[in-house]
Structures are given as structure tokens and as C-alpha cells.
Design a protein around this motif. Structure first.
Motif, PDB file in Angstrom:
ATOM      1  N   TYR A  65       3.519  -7.185  49.360  1.00  0.00           N
ATOM      2  CA  TYR A  65       2.283  -7.273  50.147  1.00  0.00           C
ATOM      3  C   TYR A  65       2.569  -8.005  51.452  1.00  0.00           C
ATOM      4  O   TYR A  65       3.438  -8.887  51.497  1.00  0.00           O
ATOM      5  CB  TYR A  65       1.209  -8.058  49.391  1.00  0.00           C
ATOM      6  CG  TYR A  65       0.696  -7.351  48.163  1.00  0.00           C
ATOM      7  CD1 TYR A  65      -0.405  -6.513  48.242  1.00  0.00           C
ATOM      8  CD2 TYR A  65       1.305  -7.525  46.936  1.00  0.00           C
ATOM      9  CE1 TYR A  65      -0.884  -5.863  47.114  1.00  0.00           C
ATOM     10  CE2 TYR A  65       0.830  -6.882  45.807  1.00  0.00           C
ATOM     11  CZ  TYR A  65      -0.253  -6.051  45.898  1.00  0.00           C
ATOM     12  OH  TYR A  65      -0.718  -5.407  44.787  1.00  0.00           O
ATOM     13  N   ASP A  66       1.815  -7.658  52.509  1.00  0.00           N
ATOM     14  CA  ASP A  66       1.926  -8.429  53.747  1.00  0.00           C
ATOM     15  C   ASP A  66       0.955  -9.604  53.683  1.00  0.00           C
ATOM     16  O   ASP A  66       0.238  -9.781  52.691  1.00  0.00           O
ATOM     17  CB  ASP A  66       1.717  -7.546  54.990  1.00  0.00           C
ATOM     18  CG  ASP A  66       0.317  -6.981  55.128  1.00  0.00           C
ATOM     19  OD1 ASP A  66      -0.621  -7.453  54.445  1.00  0.00           O
ATOM     20  OD2 ASP A  66       0.144  -6.048  55.938  1.00  0.00           O
ATOM     21  N   VAL A  67       0.915 -10.423  54.724  1.00  0.00           N
ATOM     22  CA  VAL A  67       0.091 -11.635  54.701  1.00  0.00           C
ATOM     23  C   VAL A  67      -1.406 -11.345  54.716  1.00  0.00           C
ATOM     24  O   VAL A  67      -2.207 -12.223  54.403  1.00  0.00           O
ATOM     25  CB  VAL A  67       0.453 -12.603  55.846  1.00  0.00           C
ATOM     26  CG1 VAL A  67       1.843 -13.162  55.664  1.00  0.00           C
ATOM     27  CG2 VAL A  67       0.292 -11.947  57.191  1.00  0.00           C
ATOM     28  N   THR A  68      -1.803 -10.131  55.066  1.00  0.00           N
ATOM     29  CA  THR A  68      -3.227  -9.783  55.035  1.00  0.00           C
ATOM     30  C   THR A  68      -3.650  -9.272  53.662  1.00  0.00           C
ATOM     31  O   THR A  68      -4.817  -8.982  53.446  1.00  0.00           O
ATOM     32  CB  THR A  68      -3.567  -8.714  56.096  1.00  0.00           C
ATOM     33  OG1 THR A  68      -2.927  -7.478  55.740  1.00  0.00           O
ATOM     34  CG2 THR A  68      -3.141  -9.145  57.486  1.00  0.00           C
ATOM     35  N   GLY A  69      -2.684  -9.137  52.740  1.00  0.00           N
ATOM     36  CA  GLY A  69      -2.988  -8.631  51.408  1.00  0.00           C
ATOM     37  C   GLY A  69      -2.846  -7.133  51.268  1.00  0.00           C
ATOM     38  O   GLY A  69      -3.127  -6.570  50.213  1.00  0.00           O
ATOM     39  N   ARG A  70      -2.357  -6.478  52.313  1.00  0.00           N
ATOM     40  CA  ARG A  70      -2.156  -5.024  52.278  1.00  0.00           C
ATOM     41  C   ARG A  70      -0.888  -4.702  51.499  1.00  0.00           C
ATOM     42  O   ARG A  70       0.156  -5.310  51.709  1.00  0.00           O
ATOM     43  CB  ARG A  70      -2.041  -4.473  53.694  1.00  0.00           C
ATOM     44  CG  ARG A  70      -1.918  -2.950  53.766  1.00  0.00           C
ATOM     45  CD  ARG A  70      -1.741  -2.474  55.205  1.00  0.00           C
ATOM     46  NE  ARG A  70      -0.501  -2.958  55.774  1.00  0.00           N
ATOM     47  CZ  ARG A  70       0.673  -2.312  55.698  1.00  0.00           C
ATOM     48  NH1 ARG A  70       0.760  -1.157  55.078  1.00  0.00           N
ATOM     49  NH2 ARG A  70       1.751  -2.826  56.253  1.00  0.00           N
ATOM     50  N   LYS A  71      -1.001  -3.726  50.592  1.00  0.00           N
ATOM     51  CA  LYS A  71       0.167  -3.293  49.829  1.00  0.00           C
ATOM     52  C   LYS A  71       1.120  -2.572  50.768  1.00  0.00           C
ATOM     53  O   LYS A  71       0.749  -1.623  51.440  1.00  0.00           O
ATOM     54  CB  LYS A  71      -0.253  -2.368  48.698  1.00  0.00           C
ATOM     55  CG  LYS A  71       0.874  -1.999  47.764  1.00  0.00           C
ATOM     56  CD  LYS A  71       0.443  -1.002  46.715  1.00  0.00           C
ATOM     57  CE  LYS A  71      -0.540  -1.623  45.762  1.00  0.00           C
ATOM     58  NZ  LYS A  71      -0.915  -0.711  44.664  1.00  0.00           N
ATOM     59  N   VAL A  72       2.368  -3.040  50.816  1.00  0.00           N
ATOM     60  CA  VAL A  72       3.386  -2.455  51.684  1.00  0.00           C
ATOM     61  C   VAL A  72       4.175  -1.386  50.935  1.00  0.00           C
ATOM     62  O   VAL A  72       4.351  -0.277  51.434  1.00  0.00           O
ATOM     63  CB  VAL A  72       4.337  -3.556  52.225  1.00  0.00           C
ATOM     64  CG1 VAL A  72       5.479  -2.956  53.031  1.00  0.00           C
ATOM     65  CG2 VAL A  72       3.565  -4.570  53.058  1.00  0.00           C
ATOM     66  N   VAL A  73       4.642  -1.722  49.735  1.00  0.00           N
ATOM     67  CA  VAL A  73       5.450  -0.787  48.964  1.00  0.00           C
ATOM     68  C   VAL A  73       5.496  -1.232  47.503  1.00  0.00           C
ATOM     69  O   VAL A  73       5.485  -2.433  47.219  1.00  0.00           O
ATOM     70  CB  VAL A  73       6.886  -0.660  49.545  1.00  0.00           C
ATOM     71  CG1 VAL A  73       7.663  -1.957  49.440  1.00  0.00           C
ATOM     72  CG2 VAL A  73       7.654   0.486  48.909  1.00  0.00           C
ATOM     73  N   VAL A  74       5.536  -0.267  46.609  1.00  0.00           N
ATOM     74  CA  VAL A  74       5.785  -0.543  45.195  1.00  0.00           C
ATOM     75  C   VAL A  74       7.278  -0.327  44.983  1.00  0.00           C
ATOM     76  O   VAL A  74       7.768   0.796  45.119  1.00  0.00           O
ATOM     77  CB  VAL A  74       4.958   0.391  44.280  1.00  0.00           C
ATOM     78  CG1 VAL A  74       5.314   0.152  42.819  1.00  0.00           C
ATOM     79  CG2 VAL A  74       3.475   0.203  44.527  1.00  0.00           C
ATOM     80  N   LEU A  75       7.991  -1.408  44.678  1.00  0.00           N
ATOM     81  CA  LEU A  75       9.439  -1.296  44.487  1.00  0.00           C
ATOM     82  C   LEU A  75       9.785  -0.731  43.116  1.00  0.00           C
ATOM     83  O   LEU A  75      10.703   0.070  42.982  1.00  0.00           O
ATOM     84  CB  LEU A  75      10.101  -2.661  44.670  1.00  0.00           C
ATOM     85  CG  LEU A  75       9.941  -3.296  46.044  1.00  0.00           C
ATOM     86  CD1 LEU A  75      10.550  -4.692  46.054  1.00  0.00           C
ATOM     87  CD2 LEU A  75      10.579  -2.424  47.122  1.00  0.00           C
ATOM     88  N   GLU A  76       9.075  -1.175  42.108  1.00  0.00           N
ATOM     89  CA  GLU A  76       9.287  -0.700  40.737  1.00  0.00           C
ATOM     90  C   GLU A  76       7.961  -0.767  40.001  1.00  0.00           C
ATOM     91  O   GLU A  76       7.149  -1.656  40.260  1.00  0.00           O
ATOM     92  CB  GLU A  76      10.291  -1.580  39.981  1.00  0.00           C
ATOM     93  CG  GLU A  76      11.698  -1.552  40.529  1.00  0.00           C
ATOM     94  CD  GLU A  76      12.495  -0.344  40.082  1.00  0.00           C
ATOM     95  OE1 GLU A  76      12.026   0.430  39.227  1.00  0.00           O
ATOM     96  OE2 GLU A  76      13.596  -0.166  40.597  1.00  0.00           O
TER      97      GLU A  76
END
Length: 123
Positions: A65-76
Motif C-alpha cells: 500500500y502507498d501512504v494514502t492507503g491505496r493498494k499498489v500491488v498484491v505480491l502473493e
């Protein structure tokens, strides 16, 4: 249920998020069974290895997640075997695009709790 036991996991996570701290909040009466042992290197460029140990096989979602709480990527998002584990993040989002420099949070979410580690990407 957790409030009756004197623990408010939602509030604890919100406080950690606001303070930008590494934190973990297992559900009441349980342990998350996940122990984040580190992120190497941190700060990183171009990739970091997130290392953790789990005490029993369980499904874990490793999400950035970034600092705004937005999901960036699901790694696993899969069942991991018990023991030491490692997940690599290459600093890209779910579309494969490079993300900006800055702090990010790697969260490990299981059915019994959450672990979180702050990492810093420096381009």
C-alpha cells in the motif's frame, strides 16, 4: 467481539497507520502466526526482499500500500508452508509500472491477524 475483550483491532490499525509505524494486531485470543523478520535492503532500489516466518501453513495475502492507503500491488495471495519465507517486491505496481520514490507499507494479512512493515523506495 474484540471490543468486549478490551481490544479494538480497527482502532489499533488506524493508530498505527496514522503514526506510520510498523505494527501488528492479531485477533483477540489468537496470534497471527506471522513474524516479519525484515526487509532487505531498506531503503531499497530496485528491489527488496521481505522475509517472514510462519508457525503453521496458512493463507497469507502480501499486499503493498502507498501512504494514502491505496493498494499498489498484491505480491502473493496463497497458502504458505510453515517456516521461513521470502517475497520480493521490485518497486512496481499491479500493471508492472515503476512506482514513485517514497514510503510504502507491506501488509501480510491472514485469517488470524495482520503484520505490517514499512519500506522506503529510493529511485
Amino acid at each position: 467481539q474484540d471490543c468486549r475483550n478490551g481490544v479494538d483491532t480497527v482502532m489499533e490499525q488506524a493508530i498505527c497507520w496514522i503514526r506510520k509505524l510498523d505494527c501488528s494486531v492479531p485477533l483477540p485470543g489468537s496470534s497471527s502466526g506471522i513474524d516479519i523478520t525484515g526487509a532487505t535492503p531498506n531503503p531499497f532500489n530496485p528491489r527488496t526482499a521481505i522475509r517472514f516466518e510462519i508457525d503453521q501453513p496458512q493463507r497469507i495475502a502480501v499486499v503493498v500500500y502507498d501512504v494514502t492507503g491505496r493498494k499498489v500491488v498484491v505480491l502473493e495471495d496463497r497458502v504458505f508452508e510453515a517456516g521461513p519465507q521470502e517475497v520480493i517486491w521490485d518497486g512496481s505496481d499491479s500493471r508492472g509500472s515503476a512506482v514513485a520514490s517514497g514510503p510504502y507499507f507491506v501488509r501480510m494479512e491472514s485469517g488470524s491477524g495482520v503484520q505490517q512493515k514499512k519500506v522506503m523506495l529510493v529511485r
